[in-house]
Every structure is written in C-alpha cells, then in structure tokens.
Design an enzyme around this catalytic site. Sequence first.
Site, PDB file in Angstrom:
ATOM      1  N   THR A   1       0.807  -1.224   0.000  1.00 14.82           N
ATOM      2  CA  THR A   1       0.000   0.000   0.000  1.00 14.82           C
ATOM      3  C   THR A   1       0.838   1.270   0.000  1.00 14.82           C
ATOM      4  O   THR A   1       1.945   1.287   0.553  1.00 14.82           O
ATOM      5  CB  THR A   1      -0.912   0.008   1.255  1.00 14.82           C
ATOM      6  OG1 THR A   1      -1.395   1.334   1.469  1.00 14.82           O
ATOM      7  CG2 THR A   1      -0.188  -0.435   2.511  1.00 14.82           C
TER       8      THR A   1
ATOM      9  N   GLU B   1       0.251   3.566   1.866  1.00 18.27           N
ATOM     10  CA  GLU B   1       0.379   3.955   3.276  1.00 18.27           C
ATOM     11  C   GLU B   1       1.808   3.709   3.788  1.00 18.27           C
ATOM     12  O   GLU B   1       2.210   4.262   4.805  1.00 18.27           O
ATOM     13  CB  GLU B   1      -0.612   3.177   4.144  1.00 18.27           C
ATOM     14  CG  GLU B   1      -2.018   3.723   4.109  1.00 18.27           C
ATOM     15  CD  GLU B   1      -2.152   5.082   4.789  1.00 18.27           C
ATOM     16  OE1 GLU B   1      -1.796   5.208   5.963  1.00 18.27           O
ATOM     17  OE2 GLU B   1      -2.620   6.023   4.124  1.00 18.27           O
TER      18      GLU B   1
ATOM     19  N   TYR C   1      -1.611   0.200  10.876  1.00 13.84           N
ATOM     20  CA  TYR C   1      -1.867  -0.470   9.589  1.00 13.84           C
ATOM     21  C   TYR C   1      -0.633  -0.358   8.680  1.00 13.84           C
ATOM     22  O   TYR C   1      -0.158  -1.361   8.132  1.00 13.84           O
ATOM     23  CB  TYR C   1      -3.089   0.166   8.916  1.00 13.84           C
ATOM     24  CG  TYR C   1      -3.287  -0.226   7.471  1.00 13.84           C
ATOM     25  CD1 TYR C   1      -3.854  -1.444   7.130  1.00 13.84           C
ATOM     26  CD2 TYR C   1      -2.923   0.638   6.438  1.00 13.84           C
ATOM     27  CE1 TYR C   1      -4.052  -1.800   5.800  1.00 13.84           C
ATOM     28  CE2 TYR C   1      -3.112   0.301   5.110  1.00 13.84           C
ATOM     29  CZ  TYR C   1      -3.673  -0.923   4.791  1.00 13.84           C
ATOM     30  OH  TYR C   1      -3.864  -1.276   3.478  1.00 13.84           O
TER      31      TYR C   1
ATOM     32  N   LYS D   1       1.756  -3.413   7.403  1.00 14.16           N
ATOM     33  CA  LYS D   1       1.941  -3.650   5.974  1.00 14.16           C
ATOM     34  C   LYS D   1       3.416  -3.523   5.576  1.00 14.16           C
ATOM     35  O   LYS D   1       3.851  -4.092   4.576  1.00 14.16           O
ATOM     36  CB  LYS D   1       1.089  -2.658   5.166  1.00 14.16           C
ATOM     37  CG  LYS D   1      -0.398  -3.006   5.148  1.00 14.16           C
ATOM     38  CD  LYS D   1      -0.693  -4.147   4.157  1.00 14.16           C
ATOM     39  CE  LYS D   1      -2.173  -4.376   3.980  1.00 14.16           C
ATOM     40  NZ  LYS D   1      -2.485  -5.402   2.978  1.00 14.16           N
TER      41      LYS D   1
HETATM   42  P1  NAP Z   1     -11.498  -4.535   2.028  1.00 14.51           P
HETATM   43  O1  NAP Z   1     -12.645  -4.198   1.133  1.00 14.51           O
HETATM   44  O2  NAP Z   1     -11.473  -4.004   3.401  1.00 14.51           O
HETATM   45  O3  NAP Z   1     -11.403  -6.146   2.072  1.00 14.51           O
HETATM   46  C1  NAP Z   1     -10.567  -6.786   2.984  1.00 14.51           C
HETATM   47  C2  NAP Z   1     -10.823  -8.267   2.900  1.00 14.51           C
HETATM   48  O4  NAP Z   1      -9.993  -8.929   3.867  1.00 14.51           O
HETATM   49  C3  NAP Z   1     -12.266  -8.675   3.247  1.00 14.51           C
HETATM   50  O5  NAP Z   1     -12.618  -9.776   2.453  1.00 14.51           O
HETATM   51  C4  NAP Z   1     -12.160  -9.095   4.697  1.00 14.51           C
HETATM   52  O6  NAP Z   1     -13.150 -10.010   5.097  1.00 14.51           O
HETATM   53  C5  NAP Z   1     -10.802  -9.783   4.656  1.00 14.51           C
HETATM   54  N1  NAP Z   1     -10.191  -9.963   5.965  1.00 14.51           N
HETATM   55  C6  NAP Z   1      -9.968  -9.029   6.911  1.00 14.51           C
HETATM   56  N2  NAP Z   1      -9.350  -9.590   7.984  1.00 14.51           N
HETATM   57  C7  NAP Z   1      -9.201 -10.897   7.705  1.00 14.51           C
HETATM   58  C8  NAP Z   1      -8.673 -12.000   8.402  1.00 14.51           C
HETATM   59  N3  NAP Z   1      -8.160 -11.873   9.620  1.00 14.51           N
HETATM   60  N4  NAP Z   1      -8.681 -13.211   7.797  1.00 14.51           N
HETATM   61  C9  NAP Z   1      -9.209 -13.383   6.570  1.00 14.51           C
HETATM   62  N5  NAP Z   1      -9.741 -12.376   5.861  1.00 14.51           N
HETATM   63  C10 NAP Z   1      -9.741 -11.156   6.419  1.00 14.51           C
HETATM   64  O7  NAP Z   1     -10.116  -4.102   1.344  1.00 14.51           O
HETATM   65  P2  NAP Z   1      -9.802  -3.805  -0.200  1.00 14.51           P
HETATM   66  O8  NAP Z   1     -10.004  -2.356  -0.437  1.00 14.51           O
HETATM   67  O9  NAP Z   1     -10.454  -4.810  -1.054  1.00 14.51           O
HETATM   68  O10 NAP Z   1      -8.218  -4.025  -0.210  1.00 14.51           O
HETATM   69  C11 NAP Z   1      -7.655  -5.307  -0.486  1.00 14.51           C
HETATM   70  C12 NAP Z   1      -6.236  -5.338   0.040  1.00 14.51           C
HETATM   71  O11 NAP Z   1      -5.465  -4.303  -0.557  1.00 14.51           O
HETATM   72  C13 NAP Z   1      -6.105  -5.115   1.540  1.00 14.51           C
HETATM   73  O12 NAP Z   1      -5.025  -5.914   1.975  1.00 14.51           O
HETATM   74  C14 NAP Z   1      -5.762  -3.650   1.672  1.00 14.51           C
HETATM   75  O13 NAP Z   1      -5.045  -3.423   2.857  1.00 14.51           O
HETATM   76  C15 NAP Z   1      -4.914  -3.460   0.442  1.00 14.51           C
HETATM   77  N6  NAP Z   1      -4.905  -2.117  -0.146  1.00 14.51           N
HETATM   78  C16 NAP Z   1      -6.079  -1.497  -0.451  1.00 14.51           C
HETATM   79  C17 NAP Z   1      -6.052  -0.268  -1.059  1.00 14.51           C
HETATM   80  C18 NAP Z   1      -7.314   0.447  -1.424  1.00 14.51           C
HETATM   81  O14 NAP Z   1      -7.242   1.666  -1.654  1.00 14.51           O
HETATM   82  N7  NAP Z   1      -8.439  -0.233  -1.533  1.00 14.51           N
HETATM   83  C19 NAP Z   1      -4.811   0.337  -1.375  1.00 14.51           C
HETATM   84  C20 NAP Z   1      -3.650  -0.352  -1.070  1.00 14.51           C
HETATM   85  C21 NAP Z   1      -3.698  -1.585  -0.482  1.00 14.51           C
HETATM   86  P3  NAP Z   1     -14.595  -9.518   5.610  1.00 14.51           P
HETATM   87  O15 NAP Z   1     -15.384  -9.218   4.360  1.00 14.51           O
HETATM   88  O16 NAP Z   1     -15.072 -10.671   6.367  1.00 14.51           O
HETATM   89  O17 NAP Z   1     -14.378  -8.284   6.435  1.00 14.51           O
HETATM   90  O1  G4F Z   2     -10.628   6.698   2.671  1.00 13.20           O
HETATM   91  P1  G4F Z   2      -9.634   6.626   3.764  1.00 13.20           P
HETATM   92  O2  G4F Z   2     -10.073   6.042   5.053  1.00 13.20           O
HETATM   93  O3  G4F Z   2      -8.382   5.899   3.169  1.00 13.20           O
HETATM   94  P2  G4F Z   2      -6.836   5.832   3.615  1.00 13.20           P
HETATM   95  O4  G4F Z   2      -6.662   6.159   5.038  1.00 13.20           O
HETATM   96  O5  G4F Z   2      -6.074   6.659   2.640  1.00 13.20           O
HETATM   97  O6  G4F Z   2      -6.527   4.287   3.420  1.00 13.20           O
HETATM   98  C1  G4F Z   2      -6.980   3.576   2.270  1.00 13.20           C
HETATM   99  O7  G4F Z   2      -6.012   3.669   1.256  1.00 13.20           O
HETATM  100  C2  G4F Z   2      -4.757   3.023   1.573  1.00 13.20           C
HETATM  101  C3  G4F Z   2      -3.831   3.255   0.372  1.00 13.20           C
HETATM  102  O8  G4F Z   2      -3.168   4.469   0.531  1.00 13.20           O
HETATM  103  C4  G4F Z   2      -5.021   1.559   1.826  1.00 13.20           C
HETATM  104  F1  G4F Z   2      -3.852   0.912   2.073  1.00 13.20           F
HETATM  105  C5  G4F Z   2      -5.968   1.412   2.999  1.00 13.20           C
HETATM  106  O9  G4F Z   2      -6.257   0.022   3.177  1.00 13.20           O
HETATM  107  C6  G4F Z   2      -7.266   2.140   2.683  1.00 13.20           C
HETATM  108  O10 G4F Z   2      -7.903   1.468   1.625  1.00 13.20           O
HETATM  109  O11 G4F Z   2      -9.108   8.123   4.097  1.00 13.20           O
HETATM  110  C7  G4F Z   2      -8.625   8.950   3.070  1.00 13.20           C
HETATM  111  C8  G4F Z   2      -8.348  10.334   3.666  1.00 13.20           C
HETATM  112  C9  G4F Z   2      -7.510  10.337   4.939  1.00 13.20           C
HETATM  113  O12 G4F Z   2      -6.629  11.441   4.890  1.00 13.20           O
HETATM  114  C10 G4F Z   2      -8.523  10.577   6.047  1.00 13.20           C
HETATM  115  O13 G4F Z   2      -8.012  11.212   7.213  1.00 13.20           O
HETATM  116  O14 G4F Z   2      -9.597  10.929   4.023  1.00 13.20           O
HETATM  117  C11 G4F Z   2      -9.479  11.494   5.321  1.00 13.20           C
HETATM  118  N1  G4F Z   2     -10.813  11.576   5.910  1.00 13.20           N
HETATM  119  C12 G4F Z   2     -11.421  12.740   6.261  1.00 13.20           C
HETATM  120  N2  G4F Z   2     -12.621  12.465   6.790  1.00 13.20           N
HETATM  121  C13 G4F Z   2     -11.621  10.556   6.214  1.00 13.20           C
HETATM  122  C14 G4F Z   2     -12.762  11.127   6.770  1.00 13.20           C
HETATM  123  N3  G4F Z   2     -11.477   9.219   6.061  1.00 13.20           N
HETATM  124  C15 G4F Z   2     -12.504   8.432   6.471  1.00 13.20           C
HETATM  125  N4  G4F Z   2     -12.396   7.086   6.327  1.00 13.20           N
HETATM  126  N5  G4F Z   2     -13.643   8.943   7.042  1.00 13.20           N
HETATM  127  C16 G4F Z   2     -13.821  10.286   7.210  1.00 13.20           C
HETATM  128  O15 G4F Z   2     -14.847  10.740   7.715  1.00 13.20           O
END
Ligand code: NAP
Ligand code: G4F
Length: 385
Positions: free
Chosen positions: A133, A135, A157, A161
């Site tokens: 990520t 992050e 987190y 990671k």
């Molecule tokens: P998500 O929608 O939160 O999905 C996470 C998945 O992991 C869900 O299926 C969840 O199951 C499962 N999970 C959580 N804890 C677990 C555990 N202990 N054992 C088995 N399964 C578990 O996340 P996503 O956005 O699809 O992201 C996929 C991956 O990419 C994650 O690793 C995230 O950290 C990483 N990532 C995401 C982003 C982004 O912007 N989306 C960016 C960079 C990296 P449940 O449905 O049961 O909760």
């Molecule tokens: O949507 P966010 O919660 O995503 P964040 O923290 O960037 O993390 C996501 O992206 C990562 C990749 O860079 C992944 F690895 C991670 O698993 C996840 O998918 O927040 C985005 C931004 C942050 O700056 C947060 O402080 O939005 C700001 N924010 C402001 N108000 C908020 C809110 N975020 C959330 N969730 N809720 C709010 O009300």
Amino acid sequence: MSKVALITGITGQDGAYLTEYLLKQGYTVHGIKRRSSLINTERIDHLYQDPHVEDAGFFLHYGDMTDSMNITRIVQEVQPDEIYNLAAMSHVKVSFDTPEYTANADGIGTLRLLEAVRLLGLANKSRVYQASTSELFGLVQEVPQRETTPFYPRSPYGVAKMYAYWITVNYREAYHLHASNGILFNHESPIRGETFLTRKVTRALSRIAMGVQEKLFVGNLSGQRDWGHAKDYVRAMFLIVQQDEPSDYVIATGVTTTIRDFIKKAAAEIGLEITFTGEGMNEKGYITAVDEKRFTEMVGDEYIEGTREKIRKKTETVGVDAAYFRPTEVDMLIGDATKARTRLGWEPRYDLAGLIADMMQGDVKQVKKEVYLKKGGFYTPNYFE
Ligand code: NAP
Ligand code: G4F
C-alpha cells in the site's frame, strides 16, 4: 487445464473485482472467507457457482489470516498456481483502535501464507501477490512516490503492511518464491466499503440530495489522495503475477486531489455546487447552487424543491467532526507508476471524473432503493460511521 488462483480477502472490494476478472480469464478461483454471524458475500454473490455442478470454477473456504493451520491446509488442498493475498484489516483509522489484531492479520498473516507455500514445497509452483500500500510512504520522503522512495508509515496499519512488504521481499530472495508487492495507491469503486472517505461522500451526497440525510461529517478536509478505480488496479495485480520475474510495483494515477475537492466534484456530478467557508474545526460546506437539468437527470425532479430550500436557508451540508481525525495523518499521496506503465504496459482506464461518475451512479441507485422501501413502510437502517 485452467490455472488455479487462491484469493484471500475475496469478500472485499478488490477480492470481488479480481474474482470476476480471473473467472473471465478462464481461471478456477478459490477464495478464503471469514465466518461471520450474518452472510457477508454480497460483493461476490453474482459470481457464485453451485459447487455440485460438475464444471464449477469458483469455490469458497472458511478461513482466517490469524490461523496458520487453516491457511496451510487450504493452500495444500487448493495447490494454487497463483495466490493473491488481499485479506487485511484495511481501515487506517480502525488500526489505531485494534493495533495488535492489525499486526497479526496484516503483518504476520502474510508470513503465514508465505511459510505455507514454502513448507508445502510449492515455492516453484505458487506465485504470490502481496497487497502492499501507499500507506507505506506515510510521511512522504519524496514527491511523487515511486518504488525507491523510502518508507515512513504513519499508522499501525502502515507498520503492519511494512512487515508484510519486507517479508515478501525476503521470501523472494531467500527461497526464490515468485513473490511480488503491488504498492497500490487508494482505489475506489461503487462497492468500496462505506466507511472509507470516497464512498462515505458519494453515499452521503446521494442521501442528502434525496432528503434522507441532513449532513455529512468528515475529519481532515485538506488531506490529498491519488484515487484510482479498483477495476484498473486488479488488472495491475494480474499483470504483476504474470511477469517472468517477480518484482515490486507502484500502481497509481499520478493525480492527487484534496478531500474538499473530492466532495465538490462528487456533488457537481449530480448538479450541486458546494462551497466551503471557515477553517479547521469551523470549516463548513453549503449547497450554494443547483444545476436543475443535471440534478433532474441524475436524481429526479421530485427532489429539486428540497434542494432549493437548502440553498435558501443556507443549510449546513458538510461539517467537521474531530472523531474522524487520526493520531498521525498521511497528508499527501501521489504516485509515479512509470515502472508499471513501461514494464507491465499498465494504464488506468478511469480518471477521477470517471471514478466519481461510476460511484455517484451506484449510490444514487442504492438510495433510490432505500427511499422506495421507506415509502413502502419498510425499515431501512442509517449506518452512520
Ligand atoms: P477490504 O474491502 O477491506 O477487504 C478486505 C478483505 O480482507 C475482506 O474480504 C475481509 O473479510 C478480509 N479480511 C480481513 N481480515 C481478515 C482476516 N483476519 N482473515 C481473513 N480475511 C480477512 O479491502 P480492499 O479495499 O479490497 O483491499 C484489499 C487489500 O489491498 C487489503 O489488503 C488492503 O489493505 C490493500 N490495499 C487497499 C487499497 C485500497 O485503496 N483499496 C490500497 C492499497 C492496499 P470480511 O469481508 O469478512 O471483512
Ligand atoms: O478513505 P480513507 O479512510 O483511506 P486511507 O486512510 O487513505 O486508506 C486507504 O487507502 C490506503 C492506500 O493508501 C489503503 F492501504 C488502505 O487500506 C485504505 O484502503 O481516508 C482517506 C483520507 C484520509 O486522509 C482521512 O483522514 O480521508 C481522510 N478523511 C477525512 N474524513 C476521512 C474522513 N477518512 C474516512 N475514512 N472517514 C472520514 O470521515
């Protein structure tokens, strides 16, 4: 024989899109889902195949990244050609509340999977994709961030990671696993979890437009993110795994946007102009104009009078709530995906406008369903978080 993929985190946003993508490529897909007290396979239900059918190509297994024996057994049973490790406690703010669990699932969970591959003698067979990520860059040391930018994670987190990233590199170097990190910047979609910023905004604006929610509360409005579409990003995951040599890749659009501007753009998609005034905790957003033609097309003319009234009465539509601030914040992310573009030939097909259009359409549709149910006298939950 079709290739076999094992996806952890299959019930999540990326898991669902990746499953759809791999099934279209002719893969047999196995996924690990957690047991939950209510069925939570909504994102993949349209892909479900009855396992009793002879040529079924999609299977689910109960499991958890915190359970080594379970992970090892599933890897042994499935004998995957490709493993996509997407499972994680993926919410940055929640990781401050559950730091130990996050380290266990996101950090050590990755080790469990890699070690299963090694112990089962699958190092030459099973390729591994690790969901790393942006992050990791946290307090950014360089703008834009690329594969060589030093890491400085800013949350439990991010730190978990970081362990997962390096253990993946270590297993690649020590045991010659085909293991790669995709360092993915934020990617979103209509099926993004409702508590992440983009989805919270598109959902709230749709509800506000149709009069079922008064106000949207957010935290830091000045943060900047490089937002792409999840459909583009799962394609990058697949390409990374297909390379002859394993490696680590930044996947990003190269465009960064503030949270404030994301809200304005999402509102404009349905014809609403939002203007912000004030600073810090006192910053507030108001609907200051409506493009009635656009609003009617996107939402419906029956809601225009309610919007006119909000403009007349200067109703506060967006407010700041300190509950959404993080103890340490990642202020700005913008990625340089040159390596992915040149080596993988990967290009995003969606820009931010396309992403917002897709998300707003999805949420307007959802809220119309909610309104329909409400009118029919059925209970609809509010889910504020
Ligand atoms: P998500 O929608 O939160 O999905 C996470 C998945 O992991 C869900 O299926 C969840 O199951 C499962 N999970 C959580 N804890 C677990 C555990 N202990 N054992 C088995 N399964 C578990 O996340 P996503 O956005 O699809 O992201 C996929 C991956 O990419 C994650 O690793 C995230 O950290 C990483 N990532 C995401 C982003 C982004 O912007 N989306 C960016 C960079 C990296 P449940 O449905 O049961 O909760
Ligand atoms: O949507 P966010 O919660 O995503 P964040 O923290 O960037 O993390 C996501 O992206 C990562 C990749 O860079 C992944 F690895 C991670 O698993 C996840 O998918 O927040 C985005 C931004 C942050 O700056 C947060 O402080 O939005 C700001 N924010 C402001 N108000 C908020 C809110 N975020 C959330 N969730 N809720 C709010 O009300």
